[in-house]
Motif scaffolding. Structure first.
Motif, PDB file in Angstrom:
ATOM      1  N   ALA A  97       0.862  -1.185   0.000  1.00 36.19           N
ATOM      2  CA  ALA A  97       0.000   0.000   0.000  1.00 36.19           C
ATOM      3  C   ALA A  97       0.894   1.229   0.000  1.00 36.19           C
ATOM      4  O   ALA A  97       0.967   1.967   0.981  1.00 36.19           O
ATOM      5  N   GLY A  98       1.576   1.436  -1.102  1.00 33.17           N
ATOM      6  CA  GLY A  98       2.589   2.477  -1.170  1.00 33.17           C
ATOM      7  C   GLY A  98       2.105   3.853  -1.583  1.00 33.17           C
ATOM      8  O   GLY A  98       2.914   4.740  -1.835  1.00 33.17           O
ATOM      9  N   PHE A  99       0.790   4.031  -1.659  1.00 35.13           N
ATOM     10  CA  PHE A  99       0.198   5.333  -1.933  1.00 35.13           C
ATOM     11  C   PHE A  99      -0.671   5.730  -0.742  1.00 35.13           C
ATOM     12  O   PHE A  99      -0.951   4.910   0.132  1.00 35.13           O
ATOM     13  N   SER A 100      -1.125   6.962  -0.704  1.00 33.53           N
ATOM     14  CA  SER A 100      -2.049   7.358   0.361  1.00 33.53           C
ATOM     15  C   SER A 100      -3.338   6.541   0.258  1.00 33.53           C
ATOM     16  O   SER A 100      -3.665   6.003  -0.810  1.00 33.53           O
ATOM     17  N   ALA A 101      -4.052   6.454   1.358  1.00 29.26           N
ATOM     18  CA  ALA A 101      -5.310   5.701   1.354  1.00 29.26           C
ATOM     19  C   ALA A 101      -6.287   6.291   0.338  1.00 29.26           C
ATOM     20  O   ALA A 101      -7.012   5.561  -0.345  1.00 29.26           O
ATOM     21  N   ARG A 102      -6.313   7.616   0.231  1.00 26.83           N
ATOM     22  CA  ARG A 102      -7.204   8.249  -0.741  1.00 26.83           C
ATOM     23  C   ARG A 102      -6.812   7.869  -2.165  1.00 26.83           C
ATOM     24  O   ARG A 102      -7.686   7.542  -2.992  1.00 26.83           O
ATOM     25  N   GLU A 103      -5.515   7.908  -2.463  1.00 30.91           N
ATOM     26  CA  GLU A 103      -5.077   7.563  -3.823  1.00 30.91           C
ATOM     27  C   GLU A 103      -5.335   6.093  -4.121  1.00 30.91           C
ATOM     28  O   GLU A 103      -5.737   5.733  -5.231  1.00 30.91           O
ATOM     29  N   LEU A 104      -5.110   5.238  -3.136  1.00 32.35           N
ATOM     30  CA  LEU A 104      -5.411   3.817  -3.332  1.00 32.35           C
ATOM     31  C   LEU A 104      -6.896   3.620  -3.608  1.00 32.35           C
ATOM     32  O   LEU A 104      -7.281   2.822  -4.477  1.00 32.35           O
ATOM     33  N   GLY A 105      -7.737   4.364  -2.889  1.00 31.81           N
ATOM     34  CA  GLY A 105      -9.168   4.290  -3.144  1.00 31.81           C
ATOM     35  C   GLY A 105      -9.520   4.716  -4.556  1.00 31.81           C
ATOM     36  O   GLY A 105     -10.350   4.090  -5.225  1.00 31.81           O
ATOM     37  N   ASN A 106      -8.871   5.777  -5.033  1.00 33.92           N
ATOM     38  CA  ASN A 106      -9.118   6.249  -6.392  1.00 33.92           C
ATOM     39  C   ASN A 106      -8.692   5.205  -7.431  1.00 33.92           C
ATOM     40  O   ASN A 106      -9.393   4.992  -8.429  1.00 33.92           O
ATOM     41  N   ARG A 107      -7.562   4.575  -7.180  1.00 36.79           N
ATOM     42  CA  ARG A 107      -7.069   3.597  -8.156  1.00 36.79           C
ATOM     43  C   ARG A 107      -7.883   2.305  -8.126  1.00 36.79           C
ATOM     44  O   ARG A 107      -8.095   1.676  -9.168  1.00 36.79           O
ATOM     45  N   LEU A 108      -8.353   1.918  -6.956  1.00 32.92           N
ATOM     46  CA  LEU A 108      -9.262   0.773  -6.883  1.00 32.92           C
ATOM     47  C   LEU A 108     -10.566   1.085  -7.614  1.00 32.92           C
ATOM     48  O   LEU A 108     -11.098   0.242  -8.353  1.00 32.92           O
ATOM     49  N   ALA A 109     -11.071   2.297  -7.419  1.00 32.49           N
ATOM     50  CA  ALA A 109     -12.304   2.689  -8.111  1.00 32.49           C
ATOM     51  C   ALA A 109     -12.118   2.666  -9.626  1.00 32.49           C
ATOM     52  O   ALA A 109     -13.042   2.306 -10.367  1.00 32.49           O
ATOM     53  N   ALA A 110     -10.915   3.014 -10.082  1.00 29.80           N
ATOM     54  CA  ALA A 110     -10.644   3.042 -11.522  1.00 29.80           C
ATOM     55  C   ALA A 110     -10.721   1.657 -12.153  1.00 29.80           C
ATOM     56  O   ALA A 110     -10.938   1.543 -13.359  1.00 29.80           O
ATOM     57  N   ILE A 111     -10.528   0.616 -11.345  1.00 30.96           N
ATOM     58  CA  ILE A 111     -10.637  -0.752 -11.883  1.00 30.96           C
ATOM     59  C   ILE A 111     -11.936  -1.422 -11.442  1.00 30.96           C
ATOM     60  O   ILE A 111     -12.087  -2.640 -11.544  1.00 30.96           O
ATOM     61  N   GLY A 112     -12.859  -0.623 -10.896  1.00 33.42           N
ATOM     62  CA  GLY A 112     -14.192  -1.133 -10.603  1.00 33.42           C
ATOM     63  C   GLY A 112     -14.363  -1.802  -9.264  1.00 33.42           C
ATOM     64  O   GLY A 112     -15.272  -2.633  -9.097  1.00 33.42           O
ATOM     65  N   THR A 113     -13.546  -1.450  -8.291  1.00 35.66           N
ATOM     66  CA  THR A 113     -13.705  -2.033  -6.957  1.00 35.66           C
ATOM     67  C   THR A 113     -13.393  -0.948  -5.921  1.00 35.66           C
ATOM     68  O   THR A 113     -13.315   0.225  -6.244  1.00 35.66           O
ATOM     69  N   GLY A 114     -13.252  -1.335  -4.641  1.00 39.69           N
ATOM     70  CA  GLY A 114     -12.994  -0.345  -3.603  1.00 39.69           C
ATOM     71  C   GLY A 114     -12.413  -0.978  -2.364  1.00 39.69           C
ATOM     72  O   GLY A 114     -12.356  -2.212  -2.236  1.00 39.69           O
ATOM     73  N   GLY A 115     -11.995  -0.147  -1.434  1.00 35.47           N
ATOM     74  CA  GLY A 115     -11.373  -0.646  -0.219  1.00 35.47           C
ATOM     75  C   GLY A 115     -12.275  -1.548   0.600  1.00 35.47           C
ATOM     76  O   GLY A 115     -11.813  -2.507   1.232  1.00 35.47           O
ATOM     77  N   ASP A 116     -13.580  -1.266   0.613  1.00 36.07           N
ATOM     78  CA  ASP A 116     -14.511  -2.095   1.377  1.00 36.07           C
ATOM     79  C   ASP A 116     -14.659  -3.490   0.788  1.00 36.07           C
ATOM     80  O   ASP A 116     -15.177  -4.394   1.457  1.00 36.07           O
ATOM     81  N   ASP A 117     -14.248  -3.665  -0.464  1.00 34.74           N
ATOM     82  CA  ASP A 117     -14.336  -4.985  -1.106  1.00 34.74           C
ATOM     83  C   ASP A 117     -13.129  -5.864  -0.797  1.00 34.74           C
ATOM     84  O   ASP A 117     -13.155  -7.065  -1.080  1.00 34.74           O
ATOM     85  N   LEU A 118     -12.062  -5.274  -0.246  1.00 33.55           N
ATOM     86  CA  LEU A 118     -10.849  -6.038   0.029  1.00 33.55           C
ATOM     87  C   LEU A 118     -11.042  -6.962   1.228  1.00 33.55           C
ATOM     88  O   LEU A 118     -11.758  -6.638   2.178  1.00 33.55           O
ATOM     89  N   ASP A 119     -10.362  -8.100   1.173  1.00 32.87           N
ATOM     90  CA  ASP A 119     -10.394  -9.050   2.289  1.00 32.87           C
ATOM     91  C   ASP A 119      -9.146  -8.972   3.150  1.00 32.87           C
ATOM     92  O   ASP A 119      -9.182  -9.372   4.314  1.00 32.87           O
ATOM     93  N   ALA A 120      -8.040  -8.472   2.602  1.00 30.00           N
ATOM     94  CA  ALA A 120      -6.803  -8.417   3.381  1.00 30.00           C
ATOM     95  C   ALA A 120      -5.761  -7.603   2.646  1.00 30.00           C
ATOM     96  O   ALA A 120      -5.847  -7.388   1.424  1.00 30.00           O
ATOM     97  N   LEU A 121      -4.769  -7.171   3.420  1.00 28.63           N
ATOM     98  CA  LEU A 121      -3.608  -6.464   2.899  1.00 28.63           C
ATOM     99  C   LEU A 121      -2.357  -7.245   3.289  1.00 28.63           C
ATOM    100  O   LEU A 121      -2.191  -7.608   4.453  1.00 28.63           O
ATOM    101  N   PHE A 122      -1.491  -7.522   2.307  1.00 25.12           N
ATOM    102  CA  PHE A 122      -0.237  -8.224   2.538  1.00 25.12           C
ATOM    103  C   PHE A 122       0.914  -7.265   2.260  1.00 25.12           C
ATOM    104  O   PHE A 122       0.912  -6.557   1.254  1.00 25.12           O
TER     105      PHE A 122
END
Length: 256
Positions: free
Chosen positions: A28-53
């Motif tokens: 997770a090398g970007f800010s949480a907001r930027e990660l959220g934006n990039r997840l949204a760009a591929i059609g998903t979001g942080g609430d859809d994640l099951d885990a972070l490695f």
């Protein structure tokens, strides 16, 4: 199975892997907001994640770990020595520490870590086994050891470091001590070394290769791609998609 580089380079890194029953983020090398934006760009979001490695503690891989985990109540899987170096990320409710080599089952996937060589506390790569096949993730490694090559065999999707062009690094603006660090066995993999690793991983089931962690100063996408295509063009076992990770945006998503 779906794999996407949300971004890759010296300023931030994150890899998204999705199976039918599980969605994870590696780093997770970007800010949480930027990660959220990039997840949204591929059609998903942080609430859809099951885990972070996490692979290691350097900021370009861990910057958004704490905020993302807290915001979406994610479990964070991290080597215990790496976690000791991540105190600046703040309190996280669900930290699950492991040893290199441990296999972790989540839903319909199994995530197995393996040690790599890099100037961090206990850096690891990952192999993610899904019902559709294996995904291998190995970035930030100064040398492709026999163990790394062995663990990445049989992957249908590879995320591999191709950090620098050796001549550009040699003749570039970095100070000598930094050049030595990058070239060392605990630094970063060159285009040539990455291509040599790829050559040993070719098999008929390889479907996609993502070149990751390209230096913005000591490499170009054209040079990295040329090295990889020289290897791919000299064989007839497979014809995988070749994608080049960038810092600015998510790469093309590969779906099986």
């Amino acid at each position: 199975m779906r794999v996407c580089l949300l971004g890759s380079g010296s300023k931030g890194n994150a890899v998204y892997v999705e199976s039918r029953g599980c969605r994870i983020l590696i780093d997770a090398g970007f800010s949480a907001r930027e990660l959220g934006n990039r997840l949204a760009a591929i059609g998903t979001g942080g609430d859809d994640l099951d885990a972070l490695f996490m692979t290691h503690e350097h900021g370009d891989h861990s910057r958004g770990m704490g905020p993302l985990a807290r915001r979406h109540r994610l479990p964070v899987y991290v080597h215990h020595r790496t976690y000791r170096e991540l105190g600046r990320c703040g309190a996280i409710d669900d930290v699950r520490e492991f040893e290199a080599g441990d296999a972790i089952t989540l839903g319909d996937i199994q995530v197995t870590s393996f040690p790599i060589t890099h100037d961090a506390a206990a850096p690891v790569g990952y192999v993610i086994e899904t019902p559709e096949g294996k995904v291998g993730v190995a970035t930030d490694l100064g040398i492709a050891t026999r163990l790394v090559a062995e663990r990445l065999k049989g992957c249908r999707v590879l995320v591999m470091e191709s950090n620098h062009d050796e001549a550009m690094l040699r003749d570039g603006p970095y100070p000598w001590h930094l050049k030595q660090r990058i070239r060392s066995n605990h630094g970063h993999l060159s285009n040539l070394a990455s291509a040599q690793l790829l050559q040993g991983l070719l098999w008929e089931g390889l479907e996609a290769v993502f070149l990751a962690h390209l230096s913005e100063v000591n490499n170009t996408p054209i040079l990295a791609e040329a090295c990889a295509r020289e290897v791919l063009g000299a064989q007839t076992l497979c014809r995988p998609l070749l994608a080049i990770g960038t810092q600015e945006r998510a790469s093309v998503c590969f779906t099986l």
